[in-house]
Write a protein that holds these residues in place. Structure first.
Motif, PDB file in Angstrom:
ATOM      1  N   GLN A   1       0.836  -1.190   0.000  1.00  0.00           N
ATOM      2  CA  GLN A   1       0.000   0.000   0.000  1.00  0.00           C
ATOM      3  C   GLN A   1       0.878   1.248   0.000  1.00  0.00           C
ATOM      4  O   GLN A   1       1.731   1.413   0.862  1.00  0.00           O
ATOM      5  CB  GLN A   1      -0.925   0.002   1.213  1.00  0.00           C
ATOM      6  CG  GLN A   1      -1.945   1.124   1.189  1.00  0.00           C
ATOM      7  CD  GLN A   1      -2.948   1.004   2.316  1.00  0.00           C
ATOM      8  OE1 GLN A   1      -2.831   0.127   3.172  1.00  0.00           O
ATOM      9  NE2 GLN A   1      -3.938   1.880   2.328  1.00  0.00           N
ATOM     10  N   ARG A   2       0.642   2.123  -0.954  1.00  0.00           N
ATOM     11  CA  ARG A   2       1.435   3.338  -1.085  1.00  0.00           C
ATOM     12  C   ARG A   2       0.880   4.458  -0.206  1.00  0.00           C
ATOM     13  O   ARG A   2      -0.277   4.457   0.207  1.00  0.00           O
ATOM     14  CB  ARG A   2       1.465   3.804  -2.549  1.00  0.00           C
ATOM     15  CG  ARG A   2       2.180   2.870  -3.520  1.00  0.00           C
ATOM     16  CD  ARG A   2       3.670   2.769  -3.223  1.00  0.00           C
ATOM     17  NE  ARG A   2       4.316   4.062  -3.163  1.00  0.00           N
ATOM     18  CZ  ARG A   2       4.786   4.756  -4.219  1.00  0.00           C
ATOM     19  NH1 ARG A   2       4.676   4.246  -5.439  1.00  0.00           N
ATOM     20  NH2 ARG A   2       5.384   5.918  -4.059  1.00  0.00           N
ATOM     21  N   TYR A   3       1.744   5.435   0.059  1.00  0.00           N
ATOM     22  CA  TYR A   3       1.351   6.601   0.859  1.00  0.00           C
ATOM     23  C   TYR A   3       0.407   7.485   0.046  1.00  0.00           C
ATOM     24  O   TYR A   3       0.735   7.905  -1.061  1.00  0.00           O
ATOM     25  CB  TYR A   3       2.590   7.388   1.271  1.00  0.00           C
ATOM     26  CG  TYR A   3       2.271   8.678   2.000  1.00  0.00           C
ATOM     27  CD1 TYR A   3       1.763   8.657   3.293  1.00  0.00           C
ATOM     28  CD2 TYR A   3       2.469   9.914   1.382  1.00  0.00           C
ATOM     29  CE1 TYR A   3       1.463   9.827   3.959  1.00  0.00           C
ATOM     30  CE2 TYR A   3       2.181  11.100   2.047  1.00  0.00           C
ATOM     31  CZ  TYR A   3       1.676  11.048   3.329  1.00  0.00           C
ATOM     32  OH  TYR A   3       1.371  12.209   3.986  1.00  0.00           O
ATOM     33  N   ASN A   4      -0.762   7.775   0.602  1.00  0.00           N
ATOM     34  CA  ASN A   4      -1.787   8.579  -0.062  1.00  0.00           C
ATOM     35  C   ASN A   4      -1.744   9.996   0.503  1.00  0.00           C
ATOM     36  O   ASN A   4      -2.208  10.247   1.615  1.00  0.00           O
ATOM     37  CB  ASN A   4      -3.164   7.941   0.161  1.00  0.00           C
ATOM     38  CG  ASN A   4      -4.273   8.667  -0.559  1.00  0.00           C
ATOM     39  OD1 ASN A   4      -4.112   9.809  -0.989  1.00  0.00           O
ATOM     40  ND2 ASN A   4      -5.415   8.019  -0.692  1.00  0.00           N
TER      41      ASN A   4
ATOM     42  N   ASN B   1      -2.907  10.510  -7.636  1.00  0.00           N
ATOM     43  CA  ASN B   1      -2.114   9.582  -6.822  1.00  0.00           C
ATOM     44  C   ASN B   1      -1.308   8.631  -7.690  1.00  0.00           C
ATOM     45  O   ASN B   1      -0.140   8.366  -7.424  1.00  0.00           O
ATOM     46  CB  ASN B   1      -3.012   8.783  -5.877  1.00  0.00           C
ATOM     47  CG  ASN B   1      -3.039   9.361  -4.481  1.00  0.00           C
ATOM     48  OD1 ASN B   1      -2.136  10.080  -4.082  1.00  0.00           O
ATOM     49  ND2 ASN B   1      -4.074   9.049  -3.740  1.00  0.00           N
ATOM     50  N   ASN B   2      -1.932   8.091  -8.728  1.00  0.00           N
ATOM     51  CA  ASN B   2      -1.212   7.158  -9.604  1.00  0.00           C
ATOM     52  C   ASN B   2       0.005   7.809 -10.253  1.00  0.00           C
ATOM     53  O   ASN B   2       1.047   7.167 -10.417  1.00  0.00           O
ATOM     54  CB  ASN B   2      -2.159   6.613 -10.675  1.00  0.00           C
ATOM     55  CG  ASN B   2      -3.089   5.549 -10.134  1.00  0.00           C
ATOM     56  OD1 ASN B   2      -2.732   4.797  -9.234  1.00  0.00           O
ATOM     57  ND2 ASN B   2      -4.305   5.484 -10.666  1.00  0.00           N
TER      58      ASN B   2
ATOM     59  N   TRP C   1       2.657   8.407  -7.452  1.00  0.00           N
ATOM     60  CA  TRP C   1       3.307   7.125  -7.130  1.00  0.00           C
ATOM     61  C   TRP C   1       4.267   6.701  -8.243  1.00  0.00           C
ATOM     62  O   TRP C   1       5.262   6.034  -7.982  1.00  0.00           O
ATOM     63  CB  TRP C   1       2.245   6.051  -6.910  1.00  0.00           C
ATOM     64  CG  TRP C   1       1.410   6.271  -5.682  1.00  0.00           C
ATOM     65  CD1 TRP C   1       1.757   6.971  -4.563  1.00  0.00           C
ATOM     66  CD2 TRP C   1       0.080   5.796  -5.451  1.00  0.00           C
ATOM     67  NE1 TRP C   1       0.734   6.970  -3.655  1.00  0.00           N
ATOM     68  CE2 TRP C   1      -0.306   6.251  -4.166  1.00  0.00           C
ATOM     69  CE3 TRP C   1      -0.815   5.033  -6.210  1.00  0.00           C
ATOM     70  CZ2 TRP C   1      -1.566   5.964  -3.612  1.00  0.00           C
ATOM     71  CZ3 TRP C   1      -2.069   4.743  -5.667  1.00  0.00           C
ATOM     72  CH2 TRP C   1      -2.430   5.203  -4.381  1.00  0.00           C
ATOM     73  N   LYS C   2       3.947   7.072  -9.454  1.00  0.00           N
ATOM     74  CA  LYS C   2       4.800   6.715 -10.594  1.00  0.00           C
ATOM     75  C   LYS C   2       6.139   7.438 -10.538  1.00  0.00           C
ATOM     76  O   LYS C   2       7.189   6.865 -10.846  1.00  0.00           O
ATOM     77  CB  LYS C   2       4.071   7.054 -11.903  1.00  0.00           C
ATOM     78  CG  LYS C   2       4.870   6.768 -13.161  1.00  0.00           C
ATOM     79  CD  LYS C   2       4.051   7.124 -14.407  1.00  0.00           C
ATOM     80  CE  LYS C   2       4.839   6.892 -15.683  1.00  0.00           C
ATOM     81  NZ  LYS C   2       4.036   7.258 -16.889  1.00  0.00           N
TER      82      LYS C   2
ATOM     83  N   SER D   1       8.786   8.536  -4.556  1.00  0.00           N
ATOM     84  CA  SER D   1       8.760   7.531  -3.493  1.00  0.00           C
ATOM     85  C   SER D   1       7.830   7.997  -2.373  1.00  0.00           C
ATOM     86  O   SER D   1       7.474   9.184  -2.284  1.00  0.00           O
ATOM     87  CB  SER D   1      10.166   7.319  -2.928  1.00  0.00           C
ATOM     88  OG  SER D   1      10.588   8.489  -2.227  1.00  0.00           O
ATOM     89  N   ASP D   2       7.459   7.074  -1.483  1.00  0.00           N
ATOM     90  CA  ASP D   2       6.624   7.442  -0.338  1.00  0.00           C
ATOM     91  C   ASP D   2       7.333   8.456   0.555  1.00  0.00           C
ATOM     92  O   ASP D   2       6.698   9.363   1.100  1.00  0.00           O
ATOM     93  CB  ASP D   2       6.274   6.187   0.474  1.00  0.00           C
ATOM     94  CG  ASP D   2       5.188   5.355  -0.202  1.00  0.00           C
ATOM     95  OD1 ASP D   2       4.703   5.760  -1.266  1.00  0.00           O
ATOM     96  OD2 ASP D   2       4.842   4.288   0.345  1.00  0.00           O
TER      97      ASP D   2
ATOM     98  N   LEU E   1       6.920  11.837  -0.919  1.00  0.00           N
ATOM     99  CA  LEU E   1       5.548  12.324  -0.774  1.00  0.00           C
ATOM    100  C   LEU E   1       5.256  12.733   0.673  1.00  0.00           C
ATOM    101  O   LEU E   1       4.526  13.698   0.917  1.00  0.00           O
ATOM    102  CB  LEU E   1       4.560  11.251  -1.232  1.00  0.00           C
ATOM    103  CG  LEU E   1       4.616  10.918  -2.727  1.00  0.00           C
ATOM    104  CD1 LEU E   1       3.646   9.797  -3.056  1.00  0.00           C
ATOM    105  CD2 LEU E   1       4.313  12.148  -3.579  1.00  0.00           C
TER     106      LEU E   1
END
Length: 226
Positions: free
Chosen positions: A2-5, A136-137, A140-141, A144-145, A148
């Protein structure tokens, strides 16, 4: 994984604000000056925070992907222009209401205010959902978290203490006990004692007693075991 939102907490708070104001608007008697003053303040705070949120995205978030995805950035900037127009319309209606004398006109403008707020709410709910998906996509591309999370800290710093405190309160009203516990633990581990104490104090003010107990239990559980 799960990525950082970057939008998750603040958007939850903004949605909570929209829901609460919309509910109160359903109940307002637009002949009652005290009720109207309260809802006017709530609407104004909502418009102010949404305007600031859009401005933050225009100045800090969107530039992060402008070079790589200029057409996407332009799309979201245009939506922010539409958002500001809806916000200005609401402000104009409130101003007209406060300069109206007759009860009949007050009721008529009250209906217009309700409808305008519904339009504002629907637009922003769709807009935020699109940001959480499309933006977000892209973030994320390209990032890095850690990058962000650093961007989030920059946003908080530039927002200033008053706006940050308002956003914190709405976020705390909107998120689960477990999310509050994780937020507090993360703050305790990565920020100063003063910042942690400030966030904890706001949480204790905003949450009902039963939720406070669960949050306190959650943040002290690990410490007690240690």
């Amino acid at each position: 994984m799960q990525r950082y939102n970057i939008f998750y907490l603040v958007h939850k708070g903004l949605r909570q604000m929209l829901y609460q104001v919309a509910t109160r608007l359903q109940q307002v008697d637009f002949i009652n000056a005290e009720e109207v003053d309260l809802i006017s303040d709530m609407i104004t705070e909502t418009l102010d925070l949404f305007d600031k949120h859009a401005n933050t995205e225009d100045k800090i978030v969107l530039p992060q992907i402008e070079r790589m995805e200029p057409s996407i950035v332009n799309l979201f900037e245009q939506e922010h222009v539409e958002d500001h127009a809806l916000s200005n319309r609401m402000r104009a209606l409130l101003n007209m209401y406060h300069h109206t004398v007759s009860s009949e006109e007050k009721v008529e403008l009250g209906s217009a205010i309700r409808l305008a707020f519904i339009e504002f709410m629907i637009f922003n709910l769709k807009h935020m959902a699109k940001e959480e998906n499309e933006l977000n996509n892209l973030l994320w591309k390209y990032y890095s978290d850690t990058q962000l999370q650093e961007l989030t800290q920059r946003i908080i710093a530039e927002a200033g203490p008053e706006t940050s405190a308002k956003n914190m309160r709405w976020m705390l009203r909107a998120i689960s006990n477990n999310e509050i516990v994780n937020w507090l633990k993360d703050t305790k581990n990565n920020a100063s004692e003063q910042v942690f104490g400030y966030l904890l104090a706001i949480a204790l003010e905003e949450l009902p007693a039963d939720r406070c107990s669960k949050v306190i239990e959650g943040i002290t559980e690990g410490a007690m075991v240690a």
